[in-house]
Design a protein around this motif. Structure first.
Motif, PDB file in Angstrom:
ATOM      1  N   GLU A  70       1.171  -6.146   3.950  1.00 30.68           N
ATOM      2  CA  GLU A  70      -0.177  -6.156   3.384  1.00 30.68           C
ATOM      3  C   GLU A  70      -0.948  -4.913   3.799  1.00 30.68           C
ATOM      4  O   GLU A  70      -1.643  -4.290   2.982  1.00 30.68           O
ATOM      5  N   ASP A  71      -0.847  -4.546   5.058  1.00 30.34           N
ATOM      6  CA  ASP A  71      -1.522  -3.339   5.545  1.00 30.34           C
ATOM      7  C   ASP A  71      -0.971  -2.090   4.871  1.00 30.34           C
ATOM      8  O   ASP A  71      -1.732  -1.176   4.518  1.00 30.34           O
ATOM      9  N   VAL A  72       0.347  -2.039   4.716  1.00 29.10           N
ATOM     10  CA  VAL A  72       0.964  -0.862   4.098  1.00 29.10           C
ATOM     11  C   VAL A  72       0.519  -0.722   2.648  1.00 29.10           C
ATOM     12  O   VAL A  72       0.211   0.386   2.186  1.00 29.10           O
ATOM     13  N   VAL A  73       0.459  -1.829   1.917  1.00 36.32           N
ATOM     14  CA  VAL A  73      -0.016  -1.776   0.530  1.00 36.32           C
ATOM     15  C   VAL A  73      -1.448  -1.251   0.486  1.00 36.32           C
ATOM     16  O   VAL A  73      -1.794  -0.396  -0.346  1.00 36.32           O
ATOM     17  N   ASP A  74      -2.292  -1.737   1.380  1.00 36.73           N
ATOM     18  CA  ASP A  74      -3.685  -1.256   1.436  1.00 36.73           C
ATOM     19  C   ASP A  74      -3.729   0.245   1.667  1.00 36.73           C
ATOM     20  O   ASP A  74      -4.476   0.979   0.990  1.00 36.73           O
ATOM     21  N   ILE A  75      -2.950   0.716   2.603  1.00 32.28           N
ATOM     22  CA  ILE A  75      -2.990   2.128   2.978  1.00 32.28           C
ATOM     23  C   ILE A  75      -2.441   3.013   1.865  1.00 32.28           C
ATOM     24  O   ILE A  75      -2.989   4.078   1.575  1.00 32.28           O
ATOM     25  N   VAL A  76      -1.375   2.572   1.222  1.00 34.75           N
ATOM     26  CA  VAL A  76      -0.817   3.320   0.093  1.00 34.75           C
ATOM     27  C   VAL A  76      -1.871   3.486  -1.000  1.00 34.75           C
ATOM     28  O   VAL A  76      -2.009   4.570  -1.598  1.00 34.75           O
ATOM     29  N   CYS A  77      -2.626   2.439  -1.254  1.00 32.48           N
ATOM     30  CA  CYS A  77      -3.684   2.513  -2.265  1.00 32.48           C
ATOM     31  C   CYS A  77      -4.827   3.414  -1.813  1.00 32.48           C
ATOM     32  O   CYS A  77      -5.388   4.177  -2.610  1.00 32.48           O
ATOM     33  N   GLN A  78      -5.175   3.349  -0.548  1.00 32.32           N
ATOM     34  CA  GLN A  78      -6.279   4.154  -0.029  1.00 32.32           C
ATOM     35  C   GLN A  78      -5.942   5.640   0.030  1.00 32.32           C
ATOM     36  O   GLN A  78      -6.816   6.493  -0.186  1.00 32.32           O
ATOM     37  N   GLU A  79      -4.681   5.958   0.319  1.00 37.00           N
ATOM     38  CA  GLU A  79      -4.282   7.341   0.561  1.00 37.00           C
ATOM     39  C   GLU A  79      -3.839   8.094  -0.691  1.00 37.00           C
ATOM     40  O   GLU A  79      -3.437   9.251  -0.611  1.00 37.00           O
ATOM     41  N   GLY A  80      -3.905   7.441  -1.844  1.00 34.17           N
ATOM     42  CA  GLY A  80      -3.570   8.131  -3.087  1.00 34.17           C
ATOM     43  C   GLY A  80      -2.106   8.490  -3.227  1.00 34.17           C
ATOM     44  O   GLY A  80      -1.760   9.557  -3.761  1.00 34.17           O
ATOM     45  N   VAL A  81      -1.232   7.614  -2.770  1.00 35.38           N
ATOM     46  CA  VAL A  81       0.213   7.832  -2.923  1.00 35.38           C
ATOM     47  C   VAL A  81       0.566   7.696  -4.405  1.00 35.38           C
ATOM     48  O   VAL A  81       0.213   6.702  -5.035  1.00 35.38           O
ATOM     49  N   PRO A  82       1.250   8.663  -5.001  1.00 35.19           N
ATOM     50  CA  PRO A  82       1.511   8.601  -6.443  1.00 35.19           C
ATOM     51  C   PRO A  82       2.627   7.654  -6.870  1.00 35.19           C
ATOM     52  O   PRO A  82       2.630   7.165  -7.997  1.00 35.19           O
ATOM     53  N   VAL A  83       3.586   7.398  -5.964  1.00 40.12           N
ATOM     54  CA  VAL A  83       4.757   6.599  -6.333  1.00 40.12           C
ATOM     55  C   VAL A  83       5.093   5.636  -5.198  1.00 40.12           C
ATOM     56  O   VAL A  83       5.031   6.003  -4.018  1.00 40.12           O
ATOM     57  N   VAL A  84       5.454   4.418  -5.567  1.00 39.14           N
ATOM     58  CA  VAL A  84       5.938   3.435  -4.597  1.00 39.14           C
ATOM     59  C   VAL A  84       7.302   2.941  -5.051  1.00 39.14           C
ATOM     60  O   VAL A  84       7.485   2.592  -6.220  1.00 39.14           O
ATOM     61  N   THR A  85       8.256   2.939  -4.141  1.00 40.63           N
ATOM     62  CA  THR A  85       9.513   2.244  -4.383  1.00 40.63           C
ATOM     63  C   THR A  85       9.515   1.018  -3.478  1.00 40.63           C
ATOM     64  O   THR A  85       8.911   1.035  -2.394  1.00 40.63           O
ATOM     65  N   THR A  86      10.150  -0.054  -3.927  1.00 31.94           N
ATOM     66  CA  THR A  86      10.126  -1.288  -3.145  1.00 31.94           C
ATOM     67  C   THR A  86      11.532  -1.832  -2.972  1.00 31.94           C
ATOM     68  O   THR A  86      12.417  -1.604  -3.793  1.00 31.94           O
ATOM     69  N   GLY A  87      11.723  -2.565  -1.878  1.00 35.45           N
ATOM     70  CA  GLY A  87      12.989  -3.215  -1.621  1.00 35.45           C
ATOM     71  C   GLY A  87      12.773  -4.562  -0.962  1.00 35.45           C
ATOM     72  O   GLY A  87      11.673  -4.883  -0.509  1.00 35.45           O
TER      73      GLY A  87
END
Length: 319
Positions: free
Chosen positions: A79-96
């Protein structure tokens, strides 16, 4: 030949994505891959959110090229990582390790491209309906946690079943594998183990040596009895682990035996008692190169392979 829906979607030069390998895929490696024309990936793994934020910010100091973050959905900090990815403007997410469906609306709001790793046709079809952007289709030849189907069998089946771009993963280390993946219908490749043996990978030299010295049958599978099989280089740890499985050890006992073993190998360099995760292509790796040399070598070898196909059949992948 390399201008595919994957390069267009991600804004990269070559459709080559670096695998999100825990303890290996740091900002140094990801930045180098992105600078060389691929898509570098920071692995969140089981790391806390603040660590991931620092990695993202460190990468941005090294490159202004597109990059991504791999989110392991079973992480206690997801949950924290998802929040931070959204806050930091990461352009791409891969998930596993799961279905990213519950987070897709948040990612869409931030304009983040979502590319899940899938081991089956059924999961790919379900995620296509949920609105992901592409798929990483990973065969059992890959290192780390694996499924059962091979890359050659799985990739074309997923390509036939969905309309989204497919990125092939598992058993790809050079231009021959690259061109083969394109022939199967993929529009890009994900490369993991080959990038471990790069100059920019902040991995203990003993770990790199273990891959370079590996032979064709040294990458074996442990943990099948747990339901979460893992491909690693055989060593003292794997012998003990497999013996525990043979003797009927519980899932809890096996998980306790494996705890911390990846870090022990990657960071501390204990390649006898640690978990040396690796794909089956380890036997193909003979040297340590820069990420740029790895990518440019793959591209040139893919072009050469395509020329050979042209000579043999009168027409390669581009006609």
């Amino acid at each position: 030949m390399f201008n595919t829906r994957v390069t267009q979607l991600l804004g990269i030069q070559y459709p080559i994505i670096q695998g999100g390998m825990a303890w290996v895929a740091t900002h140094e490696l990801a930045a180098a891959v992105s600078e060389a024309g691929g898509l570098g990936i920071i692995a969140a793994g089981n790391a806390p959110g603040d660590f991931v934020r620092n990695e993202i910010r460190a990468l941005k100091k090294k490159t202004d090229k597109p990059f991504g973050v791999n989110i392991m959905l079973l992480s206690p900090f997801v949950e924290d990582v998802v929040d931070i990815v959204c806050q930091e403007g990461v352009p791409v997410v891969t998930t596993g390790a799961g279905n990213p469906g519950k987070y897709l609306d948040r990612f869409r709001e931030k304009g983040i491209k979502v590319i899940p790793v899938v081991p089956s046709v059924a999961l790919a079809k379900r995620l296509e309906k949920q609105g992901v952007d592409a798929f990483i289709v990973e065969g059992t030849e890959a290192g780390g946690h694996i499924g059962e189907l091979t890359t050659m069998a799985l990739v074309p089946q997923v390509c036939d079943a969905v309309d989204l771009p497919v990125i092939a993963a598992g058993g790809i280390a050079d231009g021959r594998g690259f061109i083969a993946a394109l022939a199967l219908g993929a529009e890009g490749v994900q490369v993991g183990t080959r990038f471990v043996c790069s100059t920019e990978a902040k991995v203990h030299s003993s770990y790199k040596d273990a891959l370079i010295n590996a032979k064709d049958r040294d990458a074996i599978v442990t943990g099948r009895t747990t339901g979460h099989p893992v491909r690693v280089i055989k060593n003292q740890f794997t012998r003990e682990f497999l013996e525990m499985e043979k003797n009927g050890a519980s899932v809890e006992e096996l998980e306790a035996a494996g705890a911390g073993k990846l870090r022990l190998a990657v960071v501390d360099g204990d390649i006898d008692n640690g978990s040396v995760m690796s794909g089956q292509i380890a036997g193909m790796i003979k040297d340590i190169k820069s990420c740029r040399d790895i990518i440019e070598g793959m591209v040139q070898e893919a072009l050469t392979s395509n020329e050979r196909i042209n000579q043999l059949s009168g027409g390669g992948l581009d006609g």
